[in-house]
Design a protein around this motif. Structure first.
Motif, PDB file in Angstrom:
ATOM      1  N   TYR A  83       4.793   5.700 -37.885  1.00 17.75           N
ATOM      2  CA  TYR A  83       5.030   6.109 -36.495  1.00 17.75           C
ATOM      3  C   TYR A  83       5.999   7.298 -36.451  1.00 17.75           C
ATOM      4  CZ  TYR A  83       2.594   2.387 -33.965  1.00 17.75           C
ATOM      5  OH  TYR A  83       1.629   1.574 -33.421  1.00 17.75           O
ATOM      6  N   PRO A 150      -6.087   8.386 -44.201  1.00 21.69           N
ATOM      7  CA  PRO A 150      -6.564   7.059 -43.767  1.00 21.69           C
ATOM      8  C   PRO A 150      -7.282   6.296 -44.881  1.00 21.69           C
ATOM      9  CG  PRO A 150      -7.950   8.791 -42.854  1.00 21.69           C
ATOM     10  CD  PRO A 150      -6.776   9.467 -43.487  1.00 21.69           C
ATOM     11  N   TYR A 154      -6.122   2.583 -46.190  1.00 21.82           N
ATOM     12  CA  TYR A 154      -7.070   1.464 -46.256  1.00 21.82           C
ATOM     13  C   TYR A 154      -7.095   0.848 -47.657  1.00 21.82           C
ATOM     14  CZ  TYR A 154     -11.427  -1.144 -46.316  1.00 21.82           C
ATOM     15  OH  TYR A 154     -12.364  -2.136 -46.472  1.00 21.82           O
ATOM     16  N   ARG A 160      -3.677  -3.939 -42.988  1.00 17.57           N
ATOM     17  CA  ARG A 160      -2.822  -3.363 -41.944  1.00 17.57           C
ATOM     18  C   ARG A 160      -3.644  -2.428 -41.057  1.00 17.57           C
ATOM     19  NH1 ARG A 160       2.629  -3.903 -42.994  1.00 17.57           N
ATOM     20  NH2 ARG A 160       2.739  -3.376 -40.773  1.00 17.57           N
ATOM     21  N   LEU A 161      -4.331  -3.017 -40.075  1.00 15.83           N
ATOM     22  CA  LEU A 161      -5.198  -2.249 -39.183  1.00 15.83           C
ATOM     23  C   LEU A 161      -4.415  -1.205 -38.400  1.00 15.83           C
ATOM     24  CD1 LEU A 161      -7.938  -1.740 -37.872  1.00 15.83           C
ATOM     25  CD2 LEU A 161      -7.413  -3.574 -36.231  1.00 15.83           C
ATOM     26  N   GLU A 162      -3.225  -1.560 -37.951  1.00 10.90           N
ATOM     27  CA  GLU A 162      -2.412  -0.627 -37.173  1.00 10.90           C
ATOM     28  C   GLU A 162      -2.080   0.618 -37.991  1.00 10.90           C
ATOM     29  OE1 GLU A 162       1.664  -0.704 -34.425  1.00 10.90           O
ATOM     30  OE2 GLU A 162       1.213  -2.347 -35.807  1.00 10.90           O
ATOM     31  N   LEU A 164      -3.888   1.781 -40.474  1.00 11.82           N
ATOM     32  CA  LEU A 164      -5.129   2.534 -40.639  1.00 11.82           C
ATOM     33  C   LEU A 164      -5.402   3.399 -39.421  1.00 11.82           C
ATOM     34  CD1 LEU A 164      -7.763   3.214 -42.091  1.00 11.82           C
ATOM     35  CD2 LEU A 164      -8.759   1.136 -41.093  1.00 11.82           C
ATOM     36  N   ILE A 165      -5.176   2.840 -38.241  1.00 17.11           N
ATOM     37  CA  ILE A 165      -5.376   3.607 -37.008  1.00 17.11           C
ATOM     38  C   ILE A 165      -4.455   4.822 -36.976  1.00 17.11           C
ATOM     39  CG2 ILE A 165      -5.092   3.548 -34.492  1.00 17.11           C
ATOM     40  CD1 ILE A 165      -6.004   0.598 -34.627  1.00 17.11           C
ATOM     41  N   LEU A 166      -3.209   4.632 -37.391  1.00 13.40           N
ATOM     42  CA  LEU A 166      -2.269   5.753 -37.455  1.00 13.40           C
ATOM     43  C   LEU A 166      -2.752   6.809 -38.446  1.00 13.40           C
ATOM     44  CD1 LEU A 166       1.121   3.811 -37.366  1.00 13.40           C
ATOM     45  CD2 LEU A 166       0.202   5.282 -35.571  1.00 13.40           C
ATOM     46  N   LEU A 168      -5.815   7.467 -39.179  1.00 11.73           N
ATOM     47  CA  LEU A 168      -6.929   8.175 -38.536  1.00 11.73           C
ATOM     48  C   LEU A 168      -6.419   9.184 -37.507  1.00 11.73           C
ATOM     49  CD1 LEU A 168      -9.386   5.178 -38.074  1.00 11.73           C
ATOM     50  CD2 LEU A 168      -9.699   7.140 -39.600  1.00 11.73           C
ATOM     51  N   ILE A 169      -5.303   8.860 -36.855  1.00 11.12           N
ATOM     52  CA  ILE A 169      -4.709   9.809 -35.904  1.00 11.12           C
ATOM     53  C   ILE A 169      -4.160  11.031 -36.649  1.00 11.12           C
ATOM     54  CG2 ILE A 169      -2.869  10.158 -34.217  1.00 11.12           C
ATOM     55  CD1 ILE A 169      -3.193   7.198 -33.448  1.00 11.12           C
ATOM     56  N   SER A 172      -7.161  13.117 -37.448  1.00  8.45           N
ATOM     57  CA  SER A 172      -7.714  13.760 -36.254  1.00  8.45           C
ATOM     58  C   SER A 172      -6.873  14.951 -35.814  1.00  8.45           C
ATOM     59  CB  SER A 172      -7.804  12.739 -35.112  1.00  8.45           C
ATOM     60  OG  SER A 172      -8.649  11.671 -35.463  1.00  8.45           O
TER      61      SER A 172
END
Length: 199
Positions: A83, A150, A154, A160-162, A164-166, A168-169, A172
């Motif tokens: 974060y 990402p 993974y 830790r899905l959260e 992984l989402i970070l 991907l951000i 992006s």
């Protein structure tokens, strides 16, 4: 609240624009008015020279490392490192005091990966060097780092899905900032490392 604090702290650190400050102090220019108009390492090399480029990379990486080191004094979970790193990249790419016109975030992302997990950073660094050495396309190496982020999260943190989402951000944001590079790569018109760019 912890996520907001982490991103905010990272953003403050990310707003430290190394190449902009070097350009102002070293040659009395706004680097965003020359070359690609980007306040990052590659444009610093093209416009200000290799020494300025190396200092830019070190400064942009170090601000991410320092921000993550600081947040770890308060939060132990690795997710807060990501974060904070995301905040650094956002601050680097969109600094409020420069009308949100900054860099592309790859050097900052490299610092994030190094502070987050040295194994991920090591693969990213070595592969980046190989890609740039073979093709002389810094943007291609940069896009690998963005894509690897990402994937590596993974592989090393599968539950830790959260995180992984970070990741991907992160990817992006890098692809968004490199849209022009991607178009030039597809057309075979991308500038190679060592080429000069005019104002």
């Amino acid at each position: 609240m912890e996520q907001l604090i982490s991103i905010s702290l990272g953003y403050i650190f990310g707003c430290f624009q190394t190449s902009f400050l070097i350009g102002r102090l070293y040659k009395k220019v706004d680097i965003r008015q020359f070359g690609s108009g980007n306040a990052g390492t590659t444009n610093a090399i093209r416009v200000l020279g290799w020494k300025a480029g190396v200092l830019t990379f070190l400064g942009d990486s170090l601000k991410a490392i320092l921000a993550i080191f600081l947040i770890r004094l308060f939060y132990n979970d690795q997710v807060f490192a990501l974060y904070t790193g995301l905040g650094v990249v956002i601050g680097h790419n969109f600094p409020f005091y420069l009308k949100f016109k900054g860099g592309k975030g790859i050097a900052a992302t490299s610092g994030v990966l190094l502070a987050f997990d040295y194994r991920i950073a090591l693969v990213a660094c070595l592969t980046f060097i190989v890609i740039v050495a073979l093709t002389r396309y810094v943007s291609l190496g940069s896009l690998f780092i963005a894509t690897w982020t990402p994937i590596a999260i993974y592989l090393f943190y599968p539950d830790r899905l959260e995180m992984l989402i970070l990741g991907l951000i992160f990817m992006s944001l890098a692809y968004y900032k490199h849209m022009g590079n991607i178009k030039r790569l597809l057309k075979g018109e991308e500038n190679k490392l060592g080429q000069k760019k005019s104002a």
